[in-house]
Design a protein around this motif. Structure first.
Motif, mmCIF file in Angstrom:
data_model
loop_
_atom_site.group_PDB
_atom_site.id
_atom_site.type_symbol
_atom_site.label_atom_id
_atom_site.label_comp_id
_atom_site.label_asym_id
_atom_site.label_seq_id
_atom_site.Cartn_x
_atom_site.Cartn_y
_atom_site.Cartn_z
ATOM 1 N N LYS A 227 38.007 50.877 42.215
ATOM 2 C CA LYS A 227 38.183 49.538 41.974
ATOM 3 C C LYS A 227 38.595 48.997 43.321
ATOM 4 O O LYS A 227 38.235 47.839 43.837
ATOM 5 N N GLN B 200 36.151 45.774 44.713
ATOM 6 C CA GLN B 200 37.164 44.136 44.951
ATOM 7 C C GLN B 200 36.712 44.148 46.552
ATOM 8 O O GLN B 200 36.735 42.571 46.175
ATOM 9 N N GLU C 241 40.191 40.678 39.790
ATOM 10 C CA GLU C 241 40.681 41.921 38.621
ATOM 11 C C GLU C 241 40.401 40.893 37.262
ATOM 12 O O GLU C 241 40.079 41.741 36.565
#
Length: 500
Positions: A73, A77, A92
């Motif tokens: 994750k 990002q 997100e």
């Protein structure tokens, strides 16, 4: 085709160990093949073994995608921030969470989606079994754009995996940081005998399209879509085209201008305007324009501050080529808000243009940036005529306090999707199909629609080898009496009667 420098590079190919689907595979991150054809042949052979068909295998691959999103994750990002200066919030909301939701939905519903679908029968087939079997196409190709490089890779991939296909992924070379993760990290989470990532630019994509696939899923602009469709036609390959277009936004005189401004400004500037379903122009009366412009200025200032270039919430244009194109559009009409740009930062300010003519470039092409033209119309009828003179858009928006106005716009126009009194919130519902119509695309996906897109709906009828006497009605010598009885028997009906 030789894989020389600049040729296609396969991630998760060659001598890499095959993934087992139930856990990440830690192998060489990228392997190259001696020939393009060899890798495609290996993928086809894997499909023909039946490896991808069991529900257990499909679920294992989907679970691998879920772990990929969880484990990486932060890296994802950071890559999105590097490519598009996306904030963690936008990454997100529009990339990671949507992809995870699609994976979760497929895992929850996989076995029910895969079940044979029983259908109604006529009198002649009451003793038989009639159903639709959802079978995979085979080897499918997914070509991905750069603006939502994770979402637009994983959401169709979920459908392809759930439907039981082998997959070749072609990520965009423009979003380089995400391309690197998709090539080097994603293959560790999938069975590499059934999935591959191919790298390269337009030349490599053209070579890829010379080969036969069982389905091609392309997201991008209409110009390239025509090239992909022409290539698919040579092999009679079914195709899904997710294209763009100029999405109208009608604003009625009875609207609260600040509410409209808040919603339109956010959706127009989300991802720096690089969204295929963003409102591309506003249609409203001169009176509403005079009220709406200061409301838009207020919304933009509240969202991004007095100097939006310093706001961490506003993204950047993907590269210089697109920046130059957008900079040229700033000369259309008259700048009412914004208009600033900085090539060294790939920054285009949130901009509103007024006094725009229909013939100007900003009204002839999809904008794909934080620029919002406003066109004045005298009535709802004129707005609808304006919309209907142009190609059918991917999305259409209408704002009004009166439900009858919203319903009129919906009833008298055509578009891939429609949303009343908001921006692209319809895309957050996996229960709604997403796709275009006409020049904005063909085919649908999201949720079960993705599964259906990558499945062959196979019509099946299983008849009994007994009771042959019943078939005498259809055999020569023909008679009028037999014809009448046969026609009645062939009428489709949902009845529980038994043919004796």
């Amino acid at each position: 085709m030789e894989l020389s420098k600049g040729g296609p590079g396969w991630a998760g190919a060659g001598d890499c160990r095959k993934g087992e689907g139930s856990r990440p595979i830690h192998t060489a991150l990228s392997c190259r093949m001696d020939s393009f054809e060899d890798r495609l042949r290996q993928l086809r052979e894997a499909f023909h073994t039946g490896r991808t068909r069991p529900a257990e295998f499909r679920a294992a691959q989907l679970q691998g995608l879920s772990r990929f999103l969880r484990d990486n994750k932060q890296q994802l990002q950071e890559a999105l921030a590097q490519d598009l200066r996306k904030s963690a919030f936008e990454s997100e909301v529009s990339e990671i969470a949507i992809s995870q939701a699609e994976v979760d939905l497929a895992l929850r519903n996989l076995r029910s989606w895969m079940k044979d679908e029983k259908v109604s029968k006529n009198l002649a087939t009451q003793l038989d079994s009639a159903f639709i079997r959802k079978e995979p196409f085979g080897l499918v190709l997914i070509i991905v754009p750069w603006n939502y490089p994770l979402n637009l890779t994983l959401v169709p991939l979920v459908g392809a995996i759930a439907a039981g296909n082998c997959v070749v992924l072609k990520p965009s070379e423009t979003s380089k940081a995400i391309e690197k993760i998709l090539a080097e990290v994603l293959p560790r989470y999938l069975d590499q005998s059934c999935f591959a990532v191919v790298l390269g630019g337009p030349q490599e994509t053209s070579k890829l399209l010379e080969h036969r696939f069982d389905h091609i899923f392309f997201t991008g602009n209409a110009y390239v879509g025509k090239i992909v469709m022409a290539a698919a036609a040579k092999h009679l390959t079914p195709i899904t085209l997710e294209l763009g277009g100029k999405n109208p936004c009608y604003v009625d005189d009875d609207c609260d201008p600040q509410t409209v401004a808040n919603r339109v400004a956010w959706f127009r500037c989300f991802n720096a305007g690089q969204t295929c379903v963003a409102p591309d122009y506003i249609l409203c009366s001169q009176e509403m324009q005079e009220r709406l412009v200061p409301a838009l200025q207020n919304a933009i200032t509240r969202f991004y501050g007095d100097n939006p270039q310093t706001s961490p919430s506003l993204g950047r244009i993907i590269n210089q080529k697109h920046f130059k194109r957008l900079q040229g559009l700033l000369g259309c009409g008259r700048v009412a808000i914004g208009g600033q740009s900085d090539e060294s930062d790939l920054y285009i300010a949130p901009t509103v243009l007024v006094d725009v003519q229909e013939t100007e470039p900003v009204m002839q092409e999809e904008i794909f940036g934080p620029i919002l033209p406003m066109v004045t119309v005298r009535s709802l009828d004129e707005a609808i005529d304006f919309i209907n003179r142009r190609e059918k858009p991917l999305a259409l928006y209408a704002f009004s306090k009166r439900s009858q106005v919203i319903k009129q716009v919906l009833a008298r126009t055509s578009s891939g999707g429609f949303c009343g009194n908001d921006g692209f919130m319809h895309m957050t519902l996996s229960s709604l199909p997403f796709g275009g119509v006409g020049s904005s695309g063909m085919g649908r996906y999201h949720g079960k629609f993705s599964f259906d897109t990558f499945s062959n709906q196979r019509a099946c009828l299983l008849r009994s080898p007994r009771m042959e006497k019943i078939n005498d009605l259809r055999y020569p010598p023909y008679s009028r009496r037999n014809l009448r009885v046969l026609l009645v028997a062939m009428e489709e009906r949902s009845c529980s009667c038994t043919l004796l």
